[in-house]
Design a protein around this motif. Sequence first.
Motif, PDB file in Angstrom:
ATOM      1  N   ALA A 171     -26.165 -25.798  22.382  1.00  0.00           N
ATOM      2  CA  ALA A 171     -26.483 -24.356  22.413  1.00  0.00           C
ATOM      3  C   ALA A 171     -27.300 -23.995  23.640  1.00  0.00           C
ATOM      4  N   PRO A 172     -26.751 -24.218  24.840  1.00  0.00           N
ATOM      5  CA  PRO A 172     -27.519 -23.924  26.053  1.00  0.00           C
ATOM      6  C   PRO A 172     -27.742 -22.432  26.281  1.00  0.00           C
ATOM      7  N   LYS A 173     -26.933 -21.578  25.679  1.00  0.00           N
ATOM      8  CA  LYS A 173     -27.041 -20.135  25.918  1.00  0.00           C
ATOM      9  C   LYS A 173     -27.929 -19.431  24.885  1.00  0.00           C
ATOM     10  N   GLU A 174     -27.695 -19.729  23.603  1.00  0.00           N
ATOM     11  CA  GLU A 174     -28.378 -18.977  22.549  1.00  0.00           C
ATOM     12  C   GLU A 174     -29.516 -19.747  21.888  1.00  0.00           C
ATOM     13  N   LEU A 195     -19.010 -25.533  15.318  1.00  0.00           N
ATOM     14  CA  LEU A 195     -19.601 -24.766  14.224  1.00  0.00           C
ATOM     15  C   LEU A 195     -20.683 -23.818  14.740  1.00  0.00           C
ATOM     16  N   LEU A 196     -21.478 -24.271  15.682  1.00  0.00           N
ATOM     17  CA  LEU A 196     -22.489 -23.405  16.289  1.00  0.00           C
ATOM     18  C   LEU A 196     -21.822 -22.286  17.094  1.00  0.00           C
ATOM     19  N   ASP A 197     -20.808 -22.667  17.874  1.00  0.00           N
ATOM     20  CA  ASP A 197     -20.014 -21.685  18.632  1.00  0.00           C
ATOM     21  C   ASP A 197     -20.877 -20.902  19.622  1.00  0.00           C
ATOM     22  N   ASP A 198     -21.654 -21.620  20.391  1.00  0.00           N
ATOM     23  CA  ASP A 198     -22.584 -21.014  21.348  1.00  0.00           C
ATOM     24  C   ASP A 198     -21.860 -20.141  22.375  1.00  0.00           C
ATOM     25  N   GLY A 199     -22.321 -18.901  22.503  1.00  0.00           N
ATOM     26  CA  GLY A 199     -21.797 -18.006  23.516  1.00  0.00           C
ATOM     27  C   GLY A 199     -20.425 -17.419  23.224  1.00  0.00           C
ATOM     28  N   ILE A 200     -19.873 -17.652  22.032  1.00  0.00           N
ATOM     29  CA  ILE A 200     -18.539 -17.151  21.690  1.00  0.00           C
ATOM     30  C   ILE A 200     -18.663 -15.919  20.798  1.00  0.00           C
ATOM     31  N   ALA A 201     -18.204 -14.778  21.275  1.00  0.00           N
ATOM     32  CA  ALA A 201     -18.248 -13.550  20.487  1.00  0.00           C
ATOM     33  C   ALA A 201     -17.311 -13.671  19.285  1.00  0.00           C
ATOM     34  N   GLY A 202     -17.810 -13.296  18.118  1.00  0.00           N
ATOM     35  CA  GLY A 202     -16.994 -13.364  16.908  1.00  0.00           C
ATOM     36  C   GLY A 202     -17.012 -14.703  16.217  1.00  0.00           C
ATOM     37  N   ARG A 203     -17.565 -15.719  16.883  1.00  0.00           N
ATOM     38  CA  ARG A 203     -17.646 -17.072  16.297  1.00  0.00           C
ATOM     39  C   ARG A 203     -16.284 -17.526  15.748  1.00  0.00           C
ATOM     40  N   GLY A 204     -15.252 -17.434  16.580  1.00  0.00           N
ATOM     41  CA  GLY A 204     -13.897 -17.767  16.137  1.00  0.00           C
ATOM     42  C   GLY A 204     -13.710 -19.212  15.728  1.00  0.00           C
ATOM     43  N   HIS A 205     -14.384 -20.144  16.442  1.00  0.00           N
ATOM     44  CA  HIS A 205     -14.254 -21.565  16.080  1.00  0.00           C
ATOM     45  C   HIS A 205     -14.883 -21.830  14.714  1.00  0.00           C
ATOM     46  N   ARG A 206     -16.039 -21.227  14.482  1.00  0.00           N
ATOM     47  CA  ARG A 206     -16.707 -21.383  13.186  1.00  0.00           C
ATOM     48  C   ARG A 206     -15.831 -20.806  12.062  1.00  0.00           C
ATOM     49  N   ALA A 207     -15.227 -19.657  12.339  1.00  0.00           N
ATOM     50  CA  ALA A 207     -14.363 -19.021  11.335  1.00  0.00           C
ATOM     51  C   ALA A 207     -13.186 -19.919  10.965  1.00  0.00           C
ATOM     52  N   ASN A 208     -12.616 -20.599  11.947  1.00  0.00           N
ATOM     53  CA  ASN A 208     -11.512 -21.514  11.645  1.00  0.00           C
ATOM     54  C   ASN A 208     -11.970 -22.679  10.772  1.00  0.00           C
ATOM     55  N   LEU A 209     -13.123 -23.248  11.102  1.00  0.00           N
ATOM     56  CA  LEU A 209     -13.639 -24.383  10.327  1.00  0.00           C
ATOM     57  C   LEU A 209     -13.924 -23.999   8.880  1.00  0.00           C
TER      58      LEU A 209
END
Length: 386
Positions: A245-248, A335-349
């Motif tokens: 999570a280097p961004k958030e 799962l953290l999905d750092d810097g991704i709007a909408g957290r699409g990767h987390r939603a898939n998991l």
Amino acid sequence: MDGFQNCRSNFFANLAFELSFSYDKQAIVFQTRKEHSKQGGFLILNSRLLKKEMISLSLAACIVALLGLLFAVPLCAQKAISASQKKLNVLYERYDIALVKKSYTQAKAALDGMIALRPSDVNARKQRCIVSWESADWATIRQDYDAILRYDSNDVHTILERGLLRWYEGKCEQACIDVQRARALDSSHFHFAPIVNVACTSSSRATMSLLEQLVLDEINTLRMNPRAYIPTVEAEFSNNASILAPKEGVALMAELVRALEITPAMQALRGAVPLIMAAKDHADDLHRHGKFGHQGSDSSMPHERVGRYTLHRKVTGENIGYGPAIAQTLVVGLLLDDGIAGRGHRANLLRAEYRSCGIGIAPHVQYPCACVQVFEEAVYPTNGAK
């Protein structure tokens, strides 16, 4: 059959009435002539004449009975057909209602009834194959594929489907025969060239490596108890925060914990051959071309890559993680999905509707590995499926 039996009973009752009537008529003739002889003073009660009349009346009764039989049997058959059609109409209505409700159990029950009445109904069997995929009833699907091909041995679509089913189940020799036969029958519409190469060479490419299987296991650990997975996320974050999570930073970690606390448990994902193949194809493509993203070097998208290996596609999702070749780190990072709007990767998991998954991992020019995860709502058989 019940309608036919009832009709037969009515016919024989009518036949008995006709015979009874003929004998009553004879008695009336006899009695009439007897009374006439008393009134007219002459005797016409001749035994020979009476016998002839009785014989003629009996023959007439038999003729009437035979004519009745000729007309009754087609009528009975018509009633039996009519009763069968009524049952089918009821089953058609139930099937339509079940589809509207998306109740595949009720839909399959209606189709079972149709096929019981009409075993040669190929369309009903094809529909039942589709519905049976939802309940993973592989035995029924095998039975219907074989039955369909008994009625039409050159049904290319069914041959392909049976070949794919056999391939998913690890029956590569039988799968190869079916797929090659389908291509020979209709090469102009054949779009499963990759399957021939894989199925006919008994390639191990459709099997996940140890690391790929560990990634799937980690995803299932998360899905089956999201709340209990929080300590794993916290431990991974504390060790690799600058990577994950280097961004958030810490704010992202707090947000994820809140999300996992209210996420209900969901079913584990099953490894599926077509998804494994699609994931491996894209991971290798990213490796060869040193690229990023979901679009392949051939401009293919996730659902198109899955479509190369299956006819039973539903909603498809894809995650791609770049990082160390460590299953837990790869999963927690997505799962953290750092810097991704909408957290699409987390939603898939954490999408409860997904039922199957395939993992493909390959080296990448900028990271130790690229991990491709392909998800789908459809379910597929596995090696040894019953």
